[in-house]
Every structure is written in structure tokens, then in C-alpha cells.
Write a protein that holds these residues in place. Structure first.
Motif, PDB file in Angstrom:
ATOM      1  N   GLU A 368       0.825  -1.179   0.093  1.00  0.00           N
ATOM      2  CA  GLU A 368      -0.202  -0.059   0.042  1.00  0.00           C
ATOM      3  C   GLU A 368       0.612   1.164  -0.043  1.00  0.00           C
ATOM      4  O   GLU A 368       0.665   2.162  -0.621  1.00  0.00           O
ATOM      5  CB  GLU A 368      -0.948  -0.171   1.316  1.00  0.00           C
ATOM      6  CG  GLU A 368      -1.777   1.387   1.041  1.00  0.00           C
ATOM      7  CD  GLU A 368      -2.992   0.958   2.509  1.00  0.00           C
ATOM      8  OE1 GLU A 368      -4.120   1.541   2.156  1.00  0.00           O
ATOM      9  OE2 GLU A 368      -2.379   0.480   3.569  1.00  0.00           O
ATOM     10  N   LEU A 369       1.946   1.270   0.708  1.00  0.00           N
ATOM     11  CA  LEU A 369       2.879   2.524   0.937  1.00  0.00           C
ATOM     12  C   LEU A 369       3.561   2.640  -0.398  1.00  0.00           C
ATOM     13  O   LEU A 369       3.570   3.717  -0.841  1.00  0.00           O
ATOM     14  CB  LEU A 369       3.707   2.371   2.070  1.00  0.00           C
ATOM     15  CG  LEU A 369       4.812   3.283   2.289  1.00  0.00           C
ATOM     16  CD1 LEU A 369       4.143   4.580   2.508  1.00  0.00           C
ATOM     17  CD2 LEU A 369       5.660   3.180   3.439  1.00  0.00           C
ATOM     18  N   LEU A 370       3.889   1.492  -1.043  1.00  0.00           N
ATOM     19  CA  LEU A 370       4.427   1.496  -2.257  1.00  0.00           C
ATOM     20  C   LEU A 370       3.563   1.973  -3.325  1.00  0.00           C
ATOM     21  O   LEU A 370       4.063   3.016  -4.136  1.00  0.00           O
ATOM     22  CB  LEU A 370       5.065   0.228  -2.759  1.00  0.00           C
ATOM     23  CG  LEU A 370       5.581   0.024  -4.220  1.00  0.00           C
ATOM     24  CD1 LEU A 370       6.689   0.919  -4.385  1.00  0.00           C
ATOM     25  CD2 LEU A 370       6.183  -1.472  -4.641  1.00  0.00           C
ATOM     26  N   ALA A 371       2.518   1.719  -3.424  1.00  0.00           N
ATOM     27  CA  ALA A 371       1.351   1.900  -4.505  1.00  0.00           C
ATOM     28  C   ALA A 371       1.190   3.708  -4.333  1.00  0.00           C
ATOM     29  O   ALA A 371       1.101   4.605  -5.160  1.00  0.00           O
ATOM     30  CB  ALA A 371       0.255   1.202  -4.293  1.00  0.00           C
ATOM     31  N   GLU A 372       1.046   3.856  -2.866  1.00  0.00           N
ATOM     32  CA  GLU A 372       0.769   5.377  -2.586  1.00  0.00           C
ATOM     33  C   GLU A 372       2.111   6.457  -3.320  1.00  0.00           C
ATOM     34  O   GLU A 372       1.753   7.418  -3.869  1.00  0.00           O
ATOM     35  CB  GLU A 372       0.812   5.705  -1.231  1.00  0.00           C
ATOM     36  CG  GLU A 372      -0.635   5.200  -0.713  1.00  0.00           C
ATOM     37  CD  GLU A 372      -0.919   5.329   0.904  1.00  0.00           C
ATOM     38  OE1 GLU A 372       0.246   5.742   1.416  1.00  0.00           O
ATOM     39  OE2 GLU A 372      -1.883   5.033   1.406  1.00  0.00           O
ATOM     40  N   ASP A 373       3.150   6.103  -3.038  1.00  0.00           N
ATOM     41  CA  ASP A 373       4.333   6.533  -3.526  1.00  0.00           C
ATOM     42  C   ASP A 373       4.426   6.598  -5.019  1.00  0.00           C
ATOM     43  O   ASP A 373       4.570   7.661  -5.591  1.00  0.00           O
ATOM     44  CB  ASP A 373       5.451   6.037  -3.075  1.00  0.00           C
ATOM     45  CG  ASP A 373       5.941   6.067  -1.512  1.00  0.00           C
ATOM     46  OD1 ASP A 373       5.020   6.908  -0.840  1.00  0.00           O
ATOM     47  OD2 ASP A 373       6.765   5.555  -1.023  1.00  0.00           O
ATOM     48  N   LEU A 374       4.199   5.465  -5.616  1.00  0.00           N
ATOM     49  CA  LEU A 374       4.138   5.147  -7.078  1.00  0.00           C
ATOM     50  C   LEU A 374       3.198   5.984  -7.726  1.00  0.00           C
ATOM     51  O   LEU A 374       3.353   6.883  -8.923  1.00  0.00           O
ATOM     52  CB  LEU A 374       4.306   3.820  -7.471  1.00  0.00           C
ATOM     53  CG  LEU A 374       4.689   3.588  -9.013  1.00  0.00           C
ATOM     54  CD1 LEU A 374       6.315   4.106  -9.053  1.00  0.00           C
ATOM     55  CD2 LEU A 374       4.812   1.984  -9.137  1.00  0.00           C
ATOM     56  N   VAL A 376       1.844   8.860  -6.572  1.00  0.00           N
ATOM     57  CA  VAL A 376       2.224  10.272  -6.781  1.00  0.00           C
ATOM     58  C   VAL A 376       3.376  10.499  -7.823  1.00  0.00           C
ATOM     59  O   VAL A 376       3.054  11.541  -8.452  1.00  0.00           O
ATOM     60  CB  VAL A 376       2.735  10.928  -5.106  1.00  0.00           C
ATOM     61  CG1 VAL A 376       3.298  12.166  -5.259  1.00  0.00           C
ATOM     62  CG2 VAL A 376       1.304  10.577  -4.381  1.00  0.00           C
ATOM     63  N   VAL A 377       4.440   9.768  -7.910  1.00  0.00           N
ATOM     64  CA  VAL A 377       5.382   9.920  -8.864  1.00  0.00           C
ATOM     65  C   VAL A 377       4.871   9.752 -10.217  1.00  0.00           C
ATOM     66  O   VAL A 377       5.225  10.512 -11.257  1.00  0.00           O
ATOM     67  CB  VAL A 377       6.245   8.713  -8.392  1.00  0.00           C
ATOM     68  CG1 VAL A 377       7.490   8.799  -9.392  1.00  0.00           C
ATOM     69  CG2 VAL A 377       7.015   9.176  -7.294  1.00  0.00           C
ATOM     70  N   GLN A 378       3.986   8.641 -10.591  1.00  0.00           N
ATOM     71  CA  GLN A 378       3.616   8.691 -11.893  1.00  0.00           C
ATOM     72  C   GLN A 378       2.786   9.812 -12.427  1.00  0.00           C
ATOM     73  O   GLN A 378       2.788  10.254 -13.488  1.00  0.00           O
ATOM     74  CB  GLN A 378       2.706   7.257 -12.143  1.00  0.00           C
ATOM     75  CG  GLN A 378       3.633   6.165 -11.887  1.00  0.00           C
ATOM     76  CD  GLN A 378       3.130   4.647 -12.130  1.00  0.00           C
ATOM     77  OE1 GLN A 378       1.591   4.649 -12.401  1.00  0.00           O
ATOM     78  NE2 GLN A 378       3.494   3.536 -12.107  1.00  0.00           N
ATOM     79  N   ARG A 379       1.859  10.257 -11.409  1.00  0.00           N
ATOM     80  CA  ARG A 379       0.969  11.272 -11.922  1.00  0.00           C
ATOM     81  C   ARG A 379       1.676  12.730 -11.986  1.00  0.00           C
ATOM     82  O   ARG A 379       1.586  13.440 -13.133  1.00  0.00           O
ATOM     83  CB  ARG A 379      -0.121  11.571 -10.962  1.00  0.00           C
ATOM     84  CG  ARG A 379      -1.077  10.644 -10.872  1.00  0.00           C
ATOM     85  CD  ARG A 379      -2.435  11.025 -10.034  1.00  0.00           C
ATOM     86  NE  ARG A 379      -2.042  10.709  -8.785  1.00  0.00           N
ATOM     87  CZ  ARG A 379      -1.963  11.575  -7.699  1.00  0.00           C
ATOM     88  NH1 ARG A 379      -2.008  12.754  -8.132  1.00  0.00           N
ATOM     89  NH2 ARG A 379      -1.732  11.278  -6.375  1.00  0.00           N
ATOM     90  N   HIS A 380       2.835  12.945 -11.296  1.00  0.00           N
ATOM     91  CA  HIS A 380       3.871  14.025 -11.649  1.00  0.00           C
ATOM     92  C   HIS A 380       4.609  13.884 -12.803  1.00  0.00           C
ATOM     93  O   HIS A 380       4.668  14.836 -13.495  1.00  0.00           O
ATOM     94  CB  HIS A 380       4.763  14.064 -10.469  1.00  0.00           C
ATOM     95  CG  HIS A 380       6.039  15.060 -10.551  1.00  0.00           C
ATOM     96  ND1 HIS A 380       5.643  16.252 -10.428  1.00  0.00           N
ATOM     97  CD2 HIS A 380       7.300  15.109 -10.979  1.00  0.00           C
ATOM     98  CE1 HIS A 380       6.637  17.216 -10.546  1.00  0.00           C
ATOM     99  NE2 HIS A 380       7.687  16.078 -11.172  1.00  0.00           N
ATOM    100  N   CYS A 381       4.988  12.632 -13.064  1.00  0.00           N
ATOM    101  CA  CYS A 381       5.802  12.352 -14.364  1.00  0.00           C
ATOM    102  C   CYS A 381       4.940  12.070 -15.663  1.00  0.00           C
ATOM    103  O   CYS A 381       5.375  12.285 -16.858  1.00  0.00           O
ATOM    104  CB  CYS A 381       6.927  11.314 -14.136  1.00  0.00           C
ATOM    105  SG  CYS A 381       8.019  11.676 -12.654  1.00  0.00           S
ATOM    106  N   ARG A 382       3.667  11.668 -15.222  1.00  0.00           N
ATOM    107  CA  ARG A 382       2.876  11.422 -16.451  1.00  0.00           C
ATOM    108  C   ARG A 382       3.559  10.225 -17.216  1.00  0.00           C
ATOM    109  O   ARG A 382       3.373  10.336 -18.630  1.00  0.00           O
ATOM    110  CB  ARG A 382       2.643  12.838 -17.481  1.00  0.00           C
ATOM    111  CG  ARG A 382       1.951  14.120 -16.762  1.00  0.00           C
ATOM    112  CD  ARG A 382       1.961  15.160 -17.791  1.00  0.00           C
ATOM    113  NE  ARG A 382       1.266  16.420 -16.926  1.00  0.00           N
ATOM    114  CZ  ARG A 382       1.052  17.610 -17.442  1.00  0.00           C
ATOM    115  NH1 ARG A 382       1.404  17.476 -18.954  1.00  0.00           N
ATOM    116  NH2 ARG A 382       0.495  18.663 -17.075  1.00  0.00           N
TER     117      ARG A 382
END
Length: 538
Positions: A368-374, A376-382
Motif C-alpha cells: 500500500e505504501l509503495l502504491a501510494e508513493d508510485l 504520486v510519482v507517476q502522476r507527476h511524471c505523467r
């Protein structure tokens, strides 16, 4: 409902109930009718009709093996003159033949015994297949037709696989289990080593669960089938495969699965599809597919509901992972559920809490923590991709620090242990001043791409800094400059005490230039800081 009339049937041979509406069938085996010259038969019909009226039916039907005459039909219709709301009719030979033509196995079932001696006399099963494959097809089809007459409620499909004869017993209709249940007894069939098999067997037989249970010969030799008679197995050792049959036309139907709190309020809802429905001796079972990655199995009996959820994390996207883990958490915490299928609603209260699996809970928390981090990162980097099946500790730290940077934090950057600068040959005063000091503050701006598996993520321009940086090759640089060989000379800047550079994403910190840049801990379970990461050269 059918009644045995040997001791009087109260005017009812067959009663069909549809809600509050009753339909009564009265069966009379009068092979040559009940004309005016058969006063006794007419009296029997009249008496049956009068007795049946005590049940206040909406329809009364006289079933006879002949086609009625006009006089016989008039006799029956006249009996209802005092009950204009009652529907009266005769079901004769023509209608019976029409109905039976749709169920030929019924006719074959009732004449089966009289044909047995013919089958033995001809011995067709041993005849040569002179017509080749065509003869084999016809012979197989004919034998299958004969096998289908064994039972009105159960059919048998037979196949030969690697020299082994396999019989598959299947219900001919949804009421087979109720009309003619397959029953058996066993004397200590399951031993101590068969606990797992027995548990699955109980789920399938007791609730019609969707598992398949294989009973080996050492277990089946202690089984005795008591119904139906023809199902008695051969004396030779055999293997028994037990599986339930879907007993609903709603397989694949869309449904909504609600989880309820202790007060019966809906706390969360999920779209689902029904993939299995079965019934057993102790209750029934339902298998639901939720969110394309979760299979939920429900066993419902008198003592409550048993739930089992199986997850398929393969190629989860961060959003899918978060939704599924939230569902698992709700499933553990909440006590009741509702299944809504069209206009039908089923509510079940669980007797107790689900068994708590500490290892699974911990693993799901990490995911869950990994999914939350990823996320955020994926949406920022598109840039979007499923969660990798395997992630190294270094990649996990990079994903975490990337999220912290995007959220405006200052972090210790794992991959930044040194900077290398190449001189252009000019020995200006500022360079001379830097080389003269034992340590200096340093800031470097750089565009950074992060690679996770085969996926490249562009974070943007980061600012790297450290307040105490040493020049690792100071003497070498000074000698090159003094000798006039400064052009192309590399200068290596390393933070004091082998620390790593700090980093921020300036665009994520608007209006915060005056805030102190204190690194935020990574906050990863089992990884407290950079000193735990071992790299080549450490």
C-alpha cells in the motif's frame, strides 16, 4: 408437490403452488374414458373434485390417458358451475404426447426394464465397427442415449482417457439435488493425513463450493453410495472427483457487493460479477469477482457466513492496488454484507471476525505504501505502468524520495554521493579560493531522470546541495593548475564524512525560500536512512 393416493389423496394428486395461486392436477387412469355409461368413474371424478375444492384452488385439471369426448368435457365443465372464478380443463392424450415429446428420456426411462433382455440378446457392444468412424459415432451416440435413461434427474457422460473410463454424473435440471439427492455413507473415510482433502470435501458437499476435490482409492474404498441405486461404483479401486455444478442462470450477471458496519449501515460498495453459485447439504456458496483482481468466495449456512478472498496482484496499477487493499481491510473489519443483483437483495451477517493473518497484513501495508508513493510519482511524471513484480531496495528508496521531493520536502538523495567538475583551464580567483579551503558549501542544479525497471521517469530540475564539501583530489588539481595543465582536469567534490547530497525540487516549494532545509526521513519500514544502503566502494 405430488401425493401418494393409496390411502386417499384428498382430491389432490399433484399440487402446484405459484405464490398464493394453487393449481391441482387430478390423475385418472381410465383407458376407455368416462362416458355416461361409466357412472362409477364419473362419481369418482366428482368426489375428487369436491375434495379438492377444500383447498380453494385457482385451477383444477383432470389428467386422463385418452382424448376426451364432447360429453366428457361437458361433464367436467358443469362441475364448476357454482365456482365461476375457477378454471377447469382436461389434459388428454394429445397434450400429454405433446409435452412428453420434449422429454424423450422420460419415455425411455419407463420402458427401460422391458428392453434390457433385447440388449443382452443382440450384444451390440461387441459388434465389429465395419463402418469405421461413422459407426463409432452412431454407436457412441446410441449408448449415450441409453445411459441417459438411467435416471430422470441425473445424466451420465462417459469418456475413455489413457485407458481409464471416466464417468461424469451431472444434473439434468436445477431440481435434481432436491428431487433425487446423491447420498453416500463412509466409515472413517478420512484419516489424519487427509485433513486438507476433508476440508475441501466439506465445502463442496456441504455448500456447493467451486473447488474440485479428488478422492483417491484409499478414501473411496470406504465410501458407500446409497442413492440412486444405479450409482454403485465398481468393486475395483477408483478415484472420485467431486465438483459442484452452477445452479443459476445469473452466472456472469452484474451485482453490487456492500459491506456493512455493526449497525447495518453500508460502509463501502463494490461492483462485482457472479462467477459461481452452488448449493449443498448445509447451505449454499457464491463466488464473486470484484475489480478484476479479487475473487470473493462466500459460504452461507445456518451459523452465518464464511468469507475467503483471493487477490491477484499480478500487474497491479497503483490505483488497483490501493482499491484492493482497502477492500481487504474493510473485509476484515466489517461484520455484515449485502449482495444486490437486479431487484434482489441478500443480507448476511458474519458470525465472527475474519482470522487475522499478521504476515499478510504487513505485506499488504508495504504494498500500500509503495502504491501510494508510485501513484504520486507517476502522476507527476505523467508516465504510467504497473507496479513491478520485483523492486530492489535502491529502487524502493528512489520512489520514496521522489514522492517526498514532489510533495516539497528536502531529502537525503541516495544516488548523489559526489559531483565531478571539469575545468576549462582558466585559474580565476574564485577557484583559487575554493581550493584553498578544507571544505566549502556547494549547490548544483541538474535535470534528473529516475529509472524503475524499464521505465524512465523525469522528475524535473533538482537542486542538490551540502554545506560542507571536500575536494577529494585537491593536491592533484593544484599541481595541474600550477603546471598550466588545468584544461580538462576533473575536480571531485565529496560531502564531509561520506554523507550524501541533499536535494529539493524548487518548483514544489513556491514561497518557501526562507524555510530551513532540514532533510525529511525516508519513513520506509526496515530502512531508516542512507547509512544502511551498501553500495560498491562503501
Amino acid at each position: 408437490m405430488a401425493y401418494d393416493g393409496r390411502c386417499g389423496d384428498g382430491g389432490v394428486d399433484v399440487l402446484v403452488r405459484q405464490g398464493t395461486r394453487l393449481r391441482i392436477f387430478q390423475l385418472k387412469y381410465f383407458r376407455d374414458g368416462f362416458g355416461s355409461d361409466h357412472s362409477k368413474r364419473r362419481r369418482q371424478i366428482k368426489n375428487s373434485f369436491t375434495a379438492a375444492m377444500q383447498h380453494d384452488p385457482a385451477e383444477w385439471i383432470l389428467v386422463i390417458p385418452t382424448n376426451p369426448t364432447l360429453g366428457e368435457e361437458k361433464f367436467v365443465l358443469d362441475m364448476g358451475q357454482d365456482r365461476p372464478e375457477l378454471e377447469l380443463r382436461i389434459m388428454g392424450r394429445q397434450q400429454l404426447d405433446s409435452h412428453l415429446s420434449r422429454f424423450l428420456d422420460l419415455t425411455e426411462y419407463f420402458v427401460r426394464d422391458s428392453l434390457l433382455h433385447h440388449a443382452k440378446a443382440f450384444g451390440q457392444e461387441k459388434a465389429l465397427l465395419l463402418g469405421g468412424l461413422s459407426d463409432l459415432i452412431e454407436r457412441t451416440r446410441a449408448l449415450a442415449g441409453v445411459a441417459d435413461t438411467l435416471d430422470l434427474d441425473w445424466g451420465v457422460d462417459t469418456a475413455m482417457r489413457d485407458g481409464v473410463v471416466v464417468h461424469t454424473v451431472r444434473p439434468k435440471h436445477e431440481r435434481a439435488v432436491r428431487k433425487s439427492p446423491i447420498s453416500f455413507s463412509f466409515d472413517q473415510a478420512f484419516g489424519a493425513a487427509d485433513a486438507g482433502v476433508k476440508k475441501m470435501f466439506d465445502r463442496v458437499v456441504g455448500f456447493g463450493a467451486s473447488e474440485e476435490v479428488v478422492l483417491p482409492p484409499e478414501i473411496t474404498r470406504r465410501l458407500t453410495f446409497t442413492n440412486p441405486d444405479w450409482l454403485a461404483p465398481p468393486p475395483a479401486p477408483y478415484e472420485l472427483i467431486v465438483r459442484s455444478v452452477d445452479l443459476t442462470d445469473r452466472i456472469g450477471a452484474e451485482a453490487t457487493f456492500h459491506l456493512l458496519d455493526d449497525e447495518g449501515n453500508r460502509r463501502s460498495s463494490y461492483r462485482a460479477s457472479i462467477v459461481h453459485a452452488g448449493v449443498g447439504s448445509r447451505g449454499y456458496s457464491l463466488d464473486l469477482r470484484l475489480q478484476d483482481d479479487t475473487m470473493l468466495s462466500l459460504l452461507v449456512g445456518e451459523t452465518g457466513i464464511d468469507l475467503r478472498a483471493d487477490f491477484s496482484p499480478h500487474r497491479w496499477t497503483p490505483t488497483q492496488a490501493l482499491q484492493t487493499i482497502a477492500f481487504h481491510r474493510n473485509l476484515v473489519e466489517l461484520r455484515g454484507c449485502e449482495l444486490e443483483v437486479g431487484e434482489h437483495l441478500m443480507t448476511v451477517q458474519r458470525a465472527g471476525a475474519l482470522t487475522h493473518d499478521g504476515e499478510l497484513t504487513e505485506a499488504l501495508s508495504d504494498i500500500e505504501l509503495l502504491a501510494e508513493d508510485l501513484d504520486v510519482v507517476q502522476r507527476h511524471c505523467r508516465t504510467f505502468f504497473p507496479i513491478p513484480a520485483n523492486i530492489s531496495a535502491a529502487d524502493r528508496i528512489d520512489i520514496r524520495t521522489a514522492r517526498l521531493l514532489i510533495e516539497g520536502h528536502c531529502v537525503v538523495y541516495r544516488g548523489m554521493r559526489a559531483f565531478t567538475m571539469t575545468l576549462n583551464g582558466r585559474y580565476d580567483p574564485s577557484l583559487k579560493e575554493i581550493l584553498a579551503k578544507s571544505d566549502v558549501p556547494l549547490r548544483v542544479d541538474s535535470d534528473i531522470d529516475m529509472v524503475i525497471g524499464k521505465n524512465r521517469l523525469s522528475l524535473g530540475r533538482l537542486m542538490f546541495f551540502h554545506t560542507r564539501v571536500n575536494i577529494e583530489n585537491r593536491d592533484e588539481v593544484l599541481a595541474a593548475l600550477e603546471a598550466g595543465r588545468g584544461e580538462g582536469q576533473e575536480v571531485r567534490f565529496v560531502p564531509e564524512n561520506r554523507e550524501r547530497f541533499r536535494a529539493i525540487l524548487p518548483t514544489a516549494r513556491p514561497g518557501r525560500d526562507d524555510e530551513p532545509l532540514i532533510p525529511t526521513p525516508w519513513g520506509l519500514p526496515g530502512i531508516d536512512g542512507p547509512e544502511l544502503i551498501q553500495e560498491p566502494g562503501d
